[in-house]
Enzyme design. Structure first.
Site, mmCIF file in Angstrom:
data_model
loop_
_atom_site.group_PDB
_atom_site.id
_atom_site.type_symbol
_atom_site.label_atom_id
_atom_site.label_comp_id
_atom_site.label_asym_id
_atom_site.label_seq_id
_atom_site.Cartn_x
_atom_site.Cartn_y
_atom_site.Cartn_z
ATOM 1 N N LYS A 182 -10.794 -33.258 82.085
ATOM 2 C CA LYS A 182 -11.396 -32.936 83.387
ATOM 3 C C LYS A 182 -10.476 -33.424 84.511
ATOM 4 C CE LYS A 182 -14.213 -31.559 80.452
ATOM 5 N NZ LYS A 182 -15.565 -31.298 80.159
HETATM 6 C C1 LIG Z 1 -16.481 -31.326 78.935
HETATM 7 C C2 LIG Z 1 -17.789 -30.743 79.192
HETATM 8 C C3 LIG Z 1 -18.978 -31.393 78.827
HETATM 9 C C4 LIG Z 1 -18.983 -32.677 78.043
HETATM 10 O O1 LIG Z 1 -18.376 -33.730 78.720
HETATM 11 P P1 LIG Z 1 -18.174 -35.140 77.980
HETATM 12 O O2 LIG Z 1 -17.900 -36.091 79.103
HETATM 13 O O3 LIG Z 1 -16.995 -34.971 77.071
HETATM 14 O O4 LIG Z 1 -19.408 -35.452 77.245
HETATM 15 C C5 LIG Z 1 -20.178 -30.810 79.147
HETATM 16 N N1 LIG Z 1 -20.231 -29.632 79.790
HETATM 17 C C6 LIG Z 1 -19.127 -28.959 80.150
HETATM 18 C C7 LIG Z 1 -19.246 -27.669 80.887
HETATM 19 C C8 LIG Z 1 -17.869 -29.483 79.850
HETATM 20 O O5 LIG Z 1 -16.771 -28.799 80.187
#
Ligand SMILES: *Cc1c(COP(=O)(O)O)cnc(C)c1O
Length: 376
Positions: A182
């Site tokens: 992210k």
């Molecule tokens: C990456 C992601 C998640 C999960 O995030 P984590 O912090 O790894 O649990 C949930 N929803 C979306 C749309 C994502 O891209």
């Protein structure tokens, strides 16, 4: 020729110093740095309250509990998302009902959600997929009168905007991720933001075994009061080591997004002249942070999506298949997940790929990627 990764976190000396200071302080679990990260994050995202947790997955889970979603309820959400979006509904005993997405943005719309609504729909999860802001207002106009809670999965959304404000600012509750894929990262980590004080209080408790007193509160008193466990909670805490990194990363957010948009603009300029390729762009209602810089490979292009991925891999460039479709995974294939058409979801999953974009990417690295797109 060195390998070009699809994503690389941008971490520097300031993050190292911040973690070192947390370690030196002797307080490494959830404490003052988590509190500081929450305050800064709420301010930056224009949210009422922010509660840090261990991941966006746990943030979504707690958001649904706070929204009162449980057994027998339906949660309408996109199949076109990382699998955690759908899993959150299953965790609380609800049924995920898949809605299709818009081909231009990859996001659900009021129309695709309306097509998937059931009498048992208690909540909707909308996603700012790949950082592209979802058009939230028409969705709330659809859901609010029906008393359906709209949860915004803004895992990819830090630094994206909707109608001039940060995404998530207009949501009753939003969930964020700080995974290294992210925009900003704490290694692992997540955040819940909400406009509702009682939901903030509840998720703050639930992340910490639903204790009536936090560990930090008890530490403040030599003779600590006895805590009570008010309901069955979880250990979804973030550590102060992670939050120390988060505070520094948050300070870099604008710069990180500006650089990603600059790299994406470079791709867009080249791709506009390549027949058969379309790059995701800002919708009319906001701006994307290009968390995922995805490209649609149409029939006009000499190769299909998988062929282009192979050509990139041969040039030691690590691109990625586009966003997944949860309904095709074994975990969901045998479940009743509603019967809305998911044709756009399937098309985008099969015809898109994600190009490398990371802060440190050099011009020559980007040229190598563009050369493959042109020559293939
Ligand atoms: C990456 C992601 C998640 C999960 O995030 P984590 O912090 O790894 O649990 C949930 N929803 C979306 C749309 C994502 O891209």
């Amino acid at each position: 020729m060195s390998r070009i990764n699809v994503m690389q976190p941008y971490l520097g000396d300031e993050e190292i110093a911040a973690v070192a200071a947390a370690i030196t302080s002797g307080w490494v679990a959830q404490g003052p740095r988590v509190a500081e990260f929450e305050t800064s994050f709420a301010a930056k995202q224009e949210a009422g309250y922010a509660v840090a947790v261990s991941s966006c997955t746990s943030a979504l889970h707690l958001a649904l509990i706070a929204a009162g979603v449980g057994n027998g309820d339906d949660v309408v959400l996109p199949s076109f998302s990382f699998i955690a979006t759908a899993n959150a509904a299953v965790y609380v005993g609800a049924r995920p009902v898949f809605a299709d997405v818009d081909i231009a943005t990859g996001n659900v719309t009021a129309a695709t959600i309306e097509a998937a609504l059931t009498p048992a729909t208690r909540a909707v999860i909308v996603v700012d997929q790949g950082g592209v802001p979802v058009d939230l207002d028409p969705i709330r106009a659809l859901c609010d009168p029906r008393e359906i809670v709209v949860v915004e999965d803004a895992a990819c959304g830090s630094g994206s905007t909707y109608k001039g404000r940060p995404v998530g600012a207009g949501a009753e509750v939003a969930a964020w991720s700080f995974h290294p894929r992210k925009i900003i990262t704490t290694g692992e980590g997540g955040m819940i933001t909400t406009s509702r004080e009682e939901w903030a209080t509840r998720v703050r408790r639930l992340r910490e075994h639903a204790m009536s007193l936090s560990a930090a509160d008890r530490h403040a008193n030599t003779l600590a009061a006895a805590e009570q466990y008010l309901e069955v909670g979880y250990n979804f805490r973030m550590t102060d080591l992670q939050a120390a990194v988060g505070v520094v990363q948050l300070g870099r957010l604008d710069e990180l997004v500006a650089r990603r948009r600059e790299i994406a603009a470079g791709y867009a300029k080249a791709i506009d002249e390549i027949p058969g390729l379309r790059i995701v762009a800002d919708p009319e209602w906001g701006t994307t942070n290009y968390q995922s810089c995805w490209v649609e490979v149409t029939e006009e292009y000499p190769h299909d999506r998988d062929g282009l991925l192979v050509a990139l891999a041969e040039a030691d460039i690590s691109a990625r298949r586009g966003i997944m479709a949860a309904h095709r995974e074994p975990a969901y294939a045998g479940r009743d997940t509603g019967d809305a058409s998911l044709s756009v979801t399937e098309y985008l999953t099969d015809h898109t790929l994600i190009l490398p974009v990371f802060h440190q990417m050099s011009e020559s690295e980007q040229s190598r990627v563009i050369d493959v797109l042109r020559q293939t």
